[in-house]
Design a protein around this motif. Structure first.
Motif, PDB file in Angstrom:
ATOM      1  N   ASP A   1      -1.867 -30.778  83.603  1.00  0.00           N
ATOM      2  CA  ASP A   1      -1.260 -30.498  84.812  1.00  0.00           C
ATOM      3  C   ASP A   1      -0.337 -29.127  84.666  1.00  0.00           C
ATOM      4  O   ASP A   1       0.529 -28.753  85.446  1.00  0.00           O
ATOM      5  N   GLY A   2      -0.497 -28.623  83.536  1.00  0.00           N
ATOM      6  CA  GLY A   2       0.303 -27.307  82.910  1.00  0.00           C
ATOM      7  C   GLY A   2       1.796 -27.740  82.646  1.00  0.00           C
ATOM      8  O   GLY A   2       2.276 -26.756  82.330  1.00  0.00           O
ATOM      9  N   LYS A   3       2.159 -28.839  82.502  1.00  0.00           N
ATOM     10  CA  LYS A   3       3.484 -29.269  82.151  1.00  0.00           C
ATOM     11  C   LYS A   3       3.752 -29.018  80.633  1.00  0.00           C
ATOM     12  O   LYS A   3       2.782 -29.850  80.060  1.00  0.00           O
ATOM     13  N   VAL A   4       4.404 -28.298  79.969  1.00  0.00           N
ATOM     14  CA  VAL A   4       4.604 -28.486  78.683  1.00  0.00           C
ATOM     15  C   VAL A   4       5.816 -29.289  78.242  1.00  0.00           C
ATOM     16  O   VAL A   4       6.933 -29.056  78.634  1.00  0.00           O
ATOM     17  N   LEU A   5       5.504 -30.320  77.659  1.00  0.00           N
ATOM     18  CA  LEU A   5       6.730 -31.137  77.103  1.00  0.00           C
ATOM     19  C   LEU A   5       7.710 -30.343  76.054  1.00  0.00           C
ATOM     20  O   LEU A   5       7.137 -29.695  75.200  1.00  0.00           O
ATOM     21  N   GLN A   6       8.739 -30.824  75.961  1.00  0.00           N
ATOM     22  CA  GLN A   6       9.661 -30.337  74.918  1.00  0.00           C
ATOM     23  C   GLN A   6       9.249 -31.073  73.877  1.00  0.00           C
ATOM     24  O   GLN A   6       8.594 -32.096  73.657  1.00  0.00           O
ATOM     25  N   PRO A   7       9.474 -30.367  72.425  1.00  0.00           N
ATOM     26  CA  PRO A   7       9.264 -30.998  71.239  1.00  0.00           C
ATOM     27  C   PRO A   7       9.834 -32.487  71.003  1.00  0.00           C
ATOM     28  O   PRO A   7       9.175 -33.437  70.464  1.00  0.00           O
ATOM     29  N   TRP A   8      11.081 -32.613  71.577  1.00  0.00           N
ATOM     30  CA  TRP A   8      11.577 -34.009  71.467  1.00  0.00           C
ATOM     31  C   TRP A   8      11.057 -35.068  72.259  1.00  0.00           C
ATOM     32  O   TRP A   8      11.031 -36.248  71.797  1.00  0.00           O
ATOM     33  N   GLN A   9      10.366 -34.662  73.456  1.00  0.00           N
ATOM     34  CA  GLN A   9       9.888 -35.695  74.246  1.00  0.00           C
ATOM     35  C   GLN A   9       8.653 -35.978  73.725  1.00  0.00           C
ATOM     36  O   GLN A   9       8.104 -37.135  73.586  1.00  0.00           O
ATOM     37  N   SER A  10       7.934 -34.961  73.109  1.00  0.00           N
ATOM     38  CA  SER A  10       6.512 -35.431  72.287  1.00  0.00           C
ATOM     39  C   SER A  10       6.982 -36.343  71.205  1.00  0.00           C
ATOM     40  O   SER A  10       5.969 -37.090  71.056  1.00  0.00           O
ATOM     41  N   MET A  11       7.996 -35.903  70.596  1.00  0.00           N
ATOM     42  CA  MET A  11       8.286 -36.800  69.183  1.00  0.00           C
ATOM     43  C   MET A  11       8.477 -38.171  69.817  1.00  0.00           C
ATOM     44  O   MET A  11       8.046 -39.277  69.029  1.00  0.00           O
ATOM     45  N   ILE A  12       9.339 -38.467  70.877  1.00  0.00           N
ATOM     46  CA  ILE A  12       9.551 -39.785  71.242  1.00  0.00           C
ATOM     47  C   ILE A  12       8.330 -40.291  71.589  1.00  0.00           C
ATOM     48  O   ILE A  12       7.951 -41.808  71.271  1.00  0.00           O
ATOM     49  N   SER A  13       7.425 -39.932  72.501  1.00  0.00           N
ATOM     50  CA  SER A  13       5.970 -40.228  73.000  1.00  0.00           C
ATOM     51  C   SER A  13       5.313 -40.814  71.517  1.00  0.00           C
ATOM     52  O   SER A  13       4.513 -41.890  71.394  1.00  0.00           O
ATOM     53  N   GLY A  14       5.237 -39.798  70.675  1.00  0.00           N
ATOM     54  CA  GLY A  14       4.371 -40.036  69.312  1.00  0.00           C
ATOM     55  C   GLY A  14       4.741 -41.117  68.457  1.00  0.00           C
ATOM     56  O   GLY A  14       4.102 -41.897  67.983  1.00  0.00           O
ATOM     57  N   PHE A  15       6.224 -41.220  68.397  1.00  0.00           N
ATOM     58  CA  PHE A  15       6.822 -42.084  67.637  1.00  0.00           C
ATOM     59  C   PHE A  15       6.257 -43.456  67.987  1.00  0.00           C
ATOM     60  O   PHE A  15       6.168 -44.587  67.269  1.00  0.00           O
ATOM     61  N   LEU A  16       6.813 -43.709  69.530  1.00  0.00           N
ATOM     62  CA  LEU A  16       6.391 -45.072  70.052  1.00  0.00           C
ATOM     63  C   LEU A  16       4.871 -45.421  69.922  1.00  0.00           C
ATOM     64  O   LEU A  16       4.548 -46.483  69.618  1.00  0.00           O
ATOM     65  N   ALA A  17       4.081 -44.459  70.081  1.00  0.00           N
ATOM     66  CA  ALA A  17       2.683 -44.845  69.989  1.00  0.00           C
ATOM     67  C   ALA A  17       2.216 -45.093  68.722  1.00  0.00           C
ATOM     68  O   ALA A  17       1.031 -45.787  68.388  1.00  0.00           O
ATOM     69  N   GLY A  18       2.855 -44.657  67.704  1.00  0.00           N
ATOM     70  CA  GLY A  18       2.614 -44.806  66.294  1.00  0.00           C
ATOM     71  C   GLY A  18       3.031 -46.213  65.609  1.00  0.00           C
ATOM     72  O   GLY A  18       2.919 -46.392  64.562  1.00  0.00           O
TER      73      GLY A  18
ATOM     74  N   PRO B   1       5.007 -43.832  62.167  1.00  0.00           N
ATOM     75  CA  PRO B   1       5.589 -43.386  63.591  1.00  0.00           C
ATOM     76  C   PRO B   1       6.188 -41.997  63.583  1.00  0.00           C
ATOM     77  O   PRO B   1       6.011 -41.296  64.354  1.00  0.00           O
ATOM     78  N   PRO B   2       6.906 -41.685  62.448  1.00  0.00           N
ATOM     79  CA  PRO B   2       7.465 -40.288  62.108  1.00  0.00           C
ATOM     80  C   PRO B   2       6.467 -39.248  61.952  1.00  0.00           C
ATOM     81  O   PRO B   2       6.655 -38.101  62.710  1.00  0.00           O
ATOM     82  N   GLY B   3       5.564 -39.656  61.485  1.00  0.00           N
ATOM     83  CA  GLY B   3       4.144 -38.903  61.018  1.00  0.00           C
ATOM     84  C   GLY B   3       3.693 -38.370  62.612  1.00  0.00           C
ATOM     85  O   GLY B   3       3.604 -37.176  62.815  1.00  0.00           O
ATOM     86  N   GLN B   4       3.526 -39.513  63.411  1.00  0.00           N
ATOM     87  CA  GLN B   4       2.939 -38.992  64.729  1.00  0.00           C
ATOM     88  C   GLN B   4       3.883 -38.414  65.502  1.00  0.00           C
ATOM     89  O   GLN B   4       3.489 -37.347  66.050  1.00  0.00           O
ATOM     90  N   ALA B   5       5.034 -38.612  65.509  1.00  0.00           N
ATOM     91  CA  ALA B   5       6.024 -37.749  65.942  1.00  0.00           C
ATOM     92  C   ALA B   5       5.988 -36.274  65.706  1.00  0.00           C
ATOM     93  O   ALA B   5       6.003 -35.551  66.582  1.00  0.00           O
ATOM     94  N   ILE B   6       5.963 -35.985  64.508  1.00  0.00           N
ATOM     95  CA  ILE B   6       6.085 -34.674  64.070  1.00  0.00           C
ATOM     96  C   ILE B   6       4.509 -34.003  64.513  1.00  0.00           C
ATOM     97  O   ILE B   6       4.473 -33.085  64.854  1.00  0.00           O
ATOM     98  N   MET B   7       3.188 -34.779  64.373  1.00  0.00           N
ATOM     99  CA  MET B   7       2.286 -34.247  64.768  1.00  0.00           C
ATOM    100  C   MET B   7       2.263 -33.864  66.292  1.00  0.00           C
ATOM    101  O   MET B   7       1.772 -32.542  66.390  1.00  0.00           O
ATOM    102  N   TRP B   8       2.469 -34.626  66.918  1.00  0.00           N
ATOM    103  CA  TRP B   8       2.595 -34.479  68.312  1.00  0.00           C
ATOM    104  C   TRP B   8       3.419 -33.497  68.870  1.00  0.00           C
ATOM    105  O   TRP B   8       3.067 -32.854  69.799  1.00  0.00           O
ATOM    106  N   ALA B   9       4.576 -33.448  68.207  1.00  0.00           N
ATOM    107  CA  ALA B   9       5.443 -32.226  68.497  1.00  0.00           C
ATOM    108  C   ALA B   9       4.716 -30.820  68.175  1.00  0.00           C
ATOM    109  O   ALA B   9       5.000 -30.119  69.207  1.00  0.00           O
ATOM    110  N   VAL B  10       4.001 -30.765  67.103  1.00  0.00           N
ATOM    111  CA  VAL B  10       3.389 -29.476  67.068  1.00  0.00           C
ATOM    112  C   VAL B  10       2.149 -29.530  68.182  1.00  0.00           C
ATOM    113  O   VAL B  10       1.779 -28.385  68.765  1.00  0.00           O
ATOM    114  N   ALA B  11       1.428 -30.434  68.202  1.00  0.00           N
ATOM    115  CA  ALA B  11      -0.182 -30.407  68.894  1.00  0.00           C
ATOM    116  C   ALA B  11       0.155 -30.310  70.309  1.00  0.00           C
ATOM    117  O   ALA B  11      -0.510 -29.429  70.948  1.00  0.00           O
TER     118      ALA B  11
END
Length: 313
Positions: free
Chosen positions: A209-226, A286-296
């Motif tokens: 959809d073209g929306k770029v999440l802020q790194p902190w948003q990606s980290m929250i989603s990644g942390f919860l998913a992990g 979970p922190p690993g997923q947060a870091i990875m998704w923040a970059v990815a």
């Protein structure tokens, strides 16, 4: 192009190529490995601790640092970083390919069942192609104790690999493959599905959809998913570590396979032993997923914005 002349594609037509997913995973995996290697070392030591030498995470970390030096907390970093980088490259790329295969050709959408199957397939591939041999080497290096390099059985990743192949055969590098497949397949099925769900629920973010999440948003989603994976796959991870750590030096193997290992650990150490190392896994995954998704997500989001939405259709 729409009848109104707008250039912006619909979110379902905004497809990110698998190679970009692979690149984003590679960069995210490198960052994760450098930040979280000490937690992985502590997790491995706790899972291999049958005599209760370590009283907990903090005591284990202090003991390793005091008796072996602070650098010991980064033991196995080279194979770990290499394995994480390759693993995320394959995971993200193969998951994108599987999702493409499971998409409804008429709508371009993928169901939750398709996401689960795509994640499981990606986890199985990474387990067999990358994770198992790299983790065998990593665990053999991490279980070594001492400060004198000349007294260590394995001198480094290459020497460790050669020694295993010479003494145990090539298949020795795939010790613990079965529980690794079960662990990684289940983990990735849950993780990819949960990450997408949290992005939509929390941030109204849909892929393409073209929306770029802020790194902190990606980290929250990644942390919860992990967070779910470690609870569900704890026994597989303990058994994997035990199978990978053992070798034929000095006699027969104690554990004959995944099922035999589960029964033996349960009989000798109790049910809770099958979840040994759970807390450090929760501190790492979970922190690993947060870091990875923040970059990815930054890499993927920039690609979406530049090539899927800025370029004319």
């Amino acid at each position: 192009m729409s009848s109104s002349g707008e250039r912006k594609p619909s979110r379902d037509n905004g497809t990110i190529p698998p190679y970009m997913k692979a690149v984003s995973g590679s960069l995210g995996g490198t960052m994760e490995a450098c930040c979280l290697q000490p937690i992985d070392v502590i997790k491995t030591r706790l899972q291999l601790d049958k005599m209760g030498a370590y009283k907990g995470i903090a005591h284990c970390g202090r003991t390793v640092a005091r008796t072996e030096g602070v650098r010991a907390l980064w033991k196995g970093l080279t194979p770990f970083a290499t394995h994480l980088t390759l693993k995320y490259t394959l995971r993200m790329g193969s998951n994108a390919l599987f999702q493409g295969a499971f998409k409804d050709p008429s709508t371009g959408k993928i169901s939750n069942q398709g996401r689960l199957m795509s994640g499981f397939g990606a986890g199985v591939l990474e387990a067999l192609a990358i994770v198992t041999p790299f983790e065998v080497v990593k665990i053999r290096l991490q279980q070594q104790k001492g400060l004198s390099p000349e007294l260590l059985r394995y001198k480094g990743p290459i020497h460790c690999s050669r020694t295993i192949i010479r003494e145990e055969g090539v298949l020795g590098l795939w010790a613990g493959a079965a529980p690794t497949v079960m662990r990684n397949g289940t983990n990735q099925a849950a993780m990819f599905t949960a990450k997408n769900a949290f992005d939509v629920i929390l941030w109204k973010k849909h892929e393409g959809d073209g929306k770029v999440l802020q790194p902190w948003q990606s980290m929250i989603s990644g942390f919860l998913a992990g967070t779910a994976g470690p609870f569900c796959t704890g026994p597989f991870d303990v058994v994997k570590t035990r199978l990978m750590a053992q070798n034929r030096q000095g006699g027969q193997l104690k554990y004959k396979g995944m099922v035999h290992a589960i029964r033996t650990i349960y009989a000798e150490e109790g049910l809770r032993a099958l979840w040994k190392g759970l807390l450090p896994r929760l501190m790492r995954i979970p922190p690993g997923q947060a870091i990875m998704w923040a970059v990815a997500d930054q890499v993927i989001g920039l690609y979406e914005r530049r090539f899927l939405h800025d370029a004319p259709l």
